[in-house]
Design a protein around this motif. Structure first.
Motif, PDB file in Angstrom:
ATOM      1  N   ASP A 131       0.826  -1.218   0.000  1.00 35.11           N
ATOM      2  CA  ASP A 131       0.000   0.000   0.000  1.00 35.11           C
ATOM      3  C   ASP A 131       0.853   1.258   0.000  1.00 35.11           C
ATOM      4  OD1 ASP A 131      -2.220  -1.628   0.239  1.00 35.11           O
ATOM      5  OD2 ASP A 131      -2.098  -1.648   2.434  1.00 35.11           O
ATOM      6  N   GLY A 132       0.191   2.365  -0.269  1.00 36.24           N
ATOM      7  CA  GLY A 132       0.785   3.692  -0.090  1.00 36.24           C
ATOM      8  C   GLY A 132       2.013   3.943  -0.946  1.00 36.24           C
ATOM      9  N   LYS A 133       3.025   4.518  -0.300  1.00 32.75           N
ATOM     10  CA  LYS A 133       4.219   4.919  -1.057  1.00 32.75           C
ATOM     11  C   LYS A 133       5.265   3.806  -1.135  1.00 32.75           C
ATOM     12  CE  LYS A 133       3.712   9.657   0.605  1.00 32.75           C
ATOM     13  NZ  LYS A 133       4.242  10.625   1.567  1.00 32.75           N
ATOM     14  N   ILE A 134       4.948   2.646  -0.559  1.00 37.72           N
ATOM     15  CA  ILE A 134       5.946   1.572  -0.509  1.00 37.72           C
ATOM     16  C   ILE A 134       6.381   1.106  -1.912  1.00 37.72           C
ATOM     17  CG2 ILE A 134       6.373  -0.816   0.250  1.00 37.72           C
ATOM     18  CD1 ILE A 134       4.845  -0.190   2.776  1.00 37.72           C
ATOM     19  N   PRO A 135       5.451   0.920  -2.876  1.00 34.66           N
ATOM     20  CA  PRO A 135       5.927   0.480  -4.205  1.00 34.66           C
ATOM     21  C   PRO A 135       6.934   1.456  -4.825  1.00 34.66           C
ATOM     22  CG  PRO A 135       3.565   0.156  -4.034  1.00 34.66           C
ATOM     23  CD  PRO A 135       3.970   0.929  -2.811  1.00 34.66           C
ATOM     24  N   ALA A 136       6.679   2.768  -4.684  1.00 39.72           N
ATOM     25  CA  ALA A 136       7.600   3.761  -5.266  1.00 39.72           C
ATOM     26  C   ALA A 136       8.951   3.715  -4.547  1.00 39.72           C
ATOM     27  CB  ALA A 136       6.994   5.151  -5.152  1.00 39.72           C
ATOM     28  N   ALA A 137       8.901   3.597  -3.214  1.00 40.88           N
ATOM     29  CA  ALA A 137      10.156   3.498  -2.448  1.00 40.88           C
ATOM     30  C   ALA A 137      10.888   2.213  -2.797  1.00 40.88           C
ATOM     31  CB  ALA A 137       9.855   3.546  -0.951  1.00 40.88           C
ATOM     32  N   GLY A 138      10.103   1.144  -2.978  1.00 45.16           N
ATOM     33  CA  GLY A 138      10.680  -0.148  -3.353  1.00 45.16           C
ATOM     34  C   GLY A 138      11.406  -0.068  -4.680  1.00 45.16           C
ATOM     35  N   ARG A 139      10.826   0.669  -5.632  1.00 43.66           N
ATOM     36  CA  ARG A 139      11.487   0.831  -6.931  1.00 43.66           C
ATOM     37  C   ARG A 139      12.843   1.527  -6.760  1.00 43.66           C
ATOM     38  NH1 ARG A 139      11.062  -2.171 -10.833  1.00 43.66           N
ATOM     39  NH2 ARG A 139       9.057  -1.697 -11.736  1.00 43.66           N
ATOM     40  N   MET A 140      12.872   2.553  -5.896  1.00 41.07           N
ATOM     41  CA  MET A 140      14.154   3.251  -5.642  1.00 41.07           C
ATOM     42  C   MET A 140      15.180   2.282  -5.054  1.00 41.07           C
ATOM     43  SD  MET A 140      13.645   7.051  -4.137  1.00 41.07           S
ATOM     44  CE  MET A 140      11.992   7.088  -3.498  1.00 41.07           C
ATOM     45  N   LEU A 141      14.709   1.476  -4.096  1.00 45.86           N
ATOM     46  CA  LEU A 141      15.622   0.513  -3.457  1.00 45.86           C
ATOM     47  C   LEU A 141      16.142  -0.494  -4.488  1.00 45.86           C
ATOM     48  CD1 LEU A 141      13.744  -0.206  -0.076  1.00 45.86           C
ATOM     49  CD2 LEU A 141      15.758   1.205  -0.410  1.00 45.86           C
ATOM     50  N   GLN A 142      15.253  -0.897  -5.391  1.00 45.99           N
ATOM     51  CA  GLN A 142      15.686  -1.855  -6.427  1.00 45.99           C
ATOM     52  C   GLN A 142      16.778  -1.247  -7.312  1.00 45.99           C
ATOM     53  OE1 GLN A 142      11.774  -2.468  -8.007  1.00 45.99           O
ATOM     54  NE2 GLN A 142      11.349  -4.221  -6.689  1.00 45.99           N
ATOM     55  N   TRP A 143      16.652   0.029  -7.655  1.00 47.91           N
ATOM     56  CA  TRP A 143      17.697   0.701  -8.436  1.00 47.91           C
ATOM     57  C   TRP A 143      19.016   0.743  -7.655  1.00 47.91           C
ATOM     58  CZ3 TRP A 143      18.221   1.498 -13.361  1.00 47.91           C
ATOM     59  CH2 TRP A 143      17.103   1.652 -14.181  1.00 47.91           C
ATOM     60  N   PHE A 144      18.898   1.015  -6.351  1.00 46.87           N
ATOM     61  CA  PHE A 144      20.123   1.044  -5.524  1.00 46.87           C
ATOM     62  C   PHE A 144      20.825  -0.308  -5.536  1.00 46.87           C
ATOM     63  CE2 PHE A 144      18.469   4.891  -3.294  1.00 46.87           C
ATOM     64  CZ  PHE A 144      19.583   5.678  -3.493  1.00 46.87           C
ATOM     65  N   VAL A 145      20.031  -1.382  -5.398  1.00 42.97           N
ATOM     66  CA  VAL A 145      20.637  -2.727  -5.378  1.00 42.97           C
ATOM     67  C   VAL A 145      21.259  -3.045  -6.739  1.00 42.97           C
ATOM     68  CG1 VAL A 145      20.154  -5.207  -5.149  1.00 42.97           C
ATOM     69  CG2 VAL A 145      19.130  -3.597  -3.549  1.00 42.97           C
ATOM     70  N   LEU A 146      20.538  -2.714  -7.785  1.00 38.63           N
ATOM     71  CA  LEU A 146      21.005  -3.087  -9.121  1.00 38.63           C
ATOM     72  C   LEU A 146      22.203  -2.250  -9.583  1.00 38.63           C
ATOM     73  CD1 LEU A 146      20.148  -5.086 -11.373  1.00 38.63           C
ATOM     74  CD2 LEU A 146      18.991  -3.174 -12.476  1.00 38.63           C
TER      75      LEU A 146
END
Lengths: 291, 238
Positions: free
Chosen positions: B170-185
């Motif tokens: 929910d909420g802003k988690i998907p957008a934050a998750g996308r940022m985290l995925q970029w950081f990992v990648l």
């Protein structure tokens, strides 16, 4: 029930500040013994010196009809432990390590999960002691050089970092499979503790853990549970048996000083500490049950 | 003036040393920021903010030491970097588990394998296999982690349990998750690259002719990765 943060967080944050100060100011190892003695005398022994009072606090787990039965049981356990060490030092050490693992783990899980799972308490306590030893393994090898098994292990190929990595990996695997409600915060706290073990020597590491992660939270918990209004007055109640414990150690040392050498002095200290610890562990188990 | 905190002063023009200093103070500032924000965010994000503060706090302490070691002329502080990574990498991956409530077991296992085999390869302590094989195992663990947290979904690829949970949250988690995925990648790719370029027997010769200092790459990369990771979590929480 007392909210855990009331006594756990302040003492652990204070411990973290002390730890970082020691690391940053690079305190010389010659001060380690002084620091150890200071922590033991001011926090370590006092947290166990009101066992005769806290044994009667938790009505659900109260085992003793009166103080007389309490003291008989308590002193019997101390003498039983000394006897065990005399008969078989290895068995004495083994039992001391087992109950220490359980006792340290039991207080470590407070605030993260219930204390009902005895095996979990043991595993976490074993993790802490293992990390304490692993992160100071070269120092430990020097201290225990008289034990041929330990001194013959060649560790020269390993960096100190390897042992930090090993202890963190063991911690991660233990936490993964443990039944803890707040796993990640428990992992975070313990990994920082291991970092402190890595950066400080054996005595300082033990003093910091024993003082601020174990004894001080328990001392504050005892203070709250005893419903004392003034901490100073409460602390004075710990002094009689603190002095008696020190006297116990001095008397045993005095009567054995002709037998004690540098080699067996460590053994002697182990016997004293384990003799005071054994009955305390049983009292604390009942005291913190349902917390 | 005698300085009892900083053992050695940096020399003028020492750019690498300056990035150690910047790393230390920026991590410290981020720690203070995350701790202050810890009191402001919703209860369900408090643990995430605390972990973000711990990550930058641990890094701040080690960057302080690394700056000192560098300024004293003792060379690249590889040992201190490893201490920092051993502690902060698992804490970074558990941010995903904190946000989604799933996948902690897999992510911890992946980070154990990545760190242990990476160390074996770089130190050669086992006497078995060579740096390439250990590095390949560590790399596989990294890609497993990247798959688990859904990094491949950036290119329309498959995702593991954690990535799926992030997308459905929910909420802003998907957008934050996308940022985290970029950081990992992208952000985390400097570590395997640094391993390959810095470990003897692999591509260590490639750096010889380049005016590139891996310490600068690590210092800037570490600061972006660790602070950015926390900021991404904060963006979900605020």
């Amino acid at each position: 029930m007392i909210p855990s943060k009331d006594y756990l967080i302040p003492s652990k944050i204070f411990g973290l500040i002390v730890s970082l100060s020691i690391i940053f100011f690079d305190v010389e190892s010659s001060y380690s013994i002084l620091f150890f003695l200071f922590i033991m005398l001011t926090i370590g022994i006092p947290h166990g010196s009101i066992d005769h009072l806290i044994a009667f606090i938790n009505p659900k787990t109260r085992r003793f009809q009166n103080k007389f039965y309490f003291f008989i049981s308590y002193i019997s356990l101390i003498f039983f432990n000394i006897l065990l060490w005399i008969i078989s030092p290895y068995l004495g050490l083994f039992i001391f390590l087992i109950i220490s693992c359980y006792h340290f783990g039991e207080t470590q899980v407070l605030g993260y999960t219930t204390t009902d799972n005895k095996f979990l308490s043991f595993i976490l306590g074993a993790n802490i002691l293992l990390s304490l030893f692993l992160n100071n393994i070269f120092e430990l090898q020097e201290i225990l050089s008289s034990l041929s098994f330990f001194s013959s292990i060649d560790l020269s190929a390993f960096d100190k970092i390897f042992f930090l990595l090993l202890s963190i990996s063991i911690l991660m695997i233990s936490i993964i499979y443990s039944d803890v409600k707040r796993k990640i915060l428990l992992y975070a706290e313990m990994s920082i503790m291991y970092l402190i073990f890595f950066h400080t020597d054996l005595l300082i590491s033990f003093s910091l853990f024993f003082g601020f992660s174990h004894s001080l939270p328990m001392l504050l918990m005892e203070f709250k549970e005893m419903k004392e209004k003034n901490f100073i007055k409460f602390y004075f109640k710990t002094l009689p048996f603190t002095f008696l414990s020190i006297l116990f150690g001095i008397i045993i040392y005095y009567f054995n000083s002709d037998l004690l050498t540098t080699d067996n002095l460590i053994l002697f200290i182990f016997i004293i500490i384990s003799s005071l610890t054994l009955p305390h562990v049983f009292i604390m188990k009942d005291f913190i049950q349902n917390k | 003036m005698f300085n009892f905190i900083l053992g050695v002063s940096l020399q003028p023009g020492d750019f690498t040393g300056f990035t150690f200093f910047i790393g230390s103070v920026s991590m410290l500032a981020a720690t203070v920021f995350f701790l202050v924000q810890h009191g402001q965010v919703d209860k369900k994000f408090k643990d995430s903010m605390l972990v973000a503060a711990l990550i930058t706090g641990i890094a701040a302490v080690h960057y302080y030491y690394m700056r000192d070691q560098w300024a004293a002329g003792l060379g690249s502080p590889t040992e201190l970097r490893y201490i920092d990574w051993i502690l902060t990498v698992p804490l970074m991956v558990v941010e995903f588990a904190l946000l989604t409530g799933v996948g902690m077991r897999k992510l911890f296992w992946a980070s154990v394998v990545m760190l242990v085999t990476g160390y074996f390869g770089e130190s050669g302590v086992t006497g078995m296999l060579d740096a390439q094989i250990w590095g390949a195992i560590a790399g596989l663990a990294y890609f497993w982690m990247a798959y688990e947290v859904g990094c491949l979904t950036i290119f329309g690829g498959p995702s593991g349990e954690v990535g799926n949970a992030l997308a459905k949250a929910d909420g802003k988690i998907p957008a934050a998750g996308r940022m985290l995925q970029w950081f990992v990648l992208v952000g985390w790719s400097i570590y395997p690259l640094g391993y390959m370029l810095g470990t003897d027997g692999w591509y260590s010769g490639m750096l010889a002719g380049l005016p590139l200092n891996m310490d600068i790459v690590y210092n800037i990369g570490d600061a972006i990765n660790k602070i950015g990771f926390g900021m991404a979590v904060w963006s979900a929480a605020k």
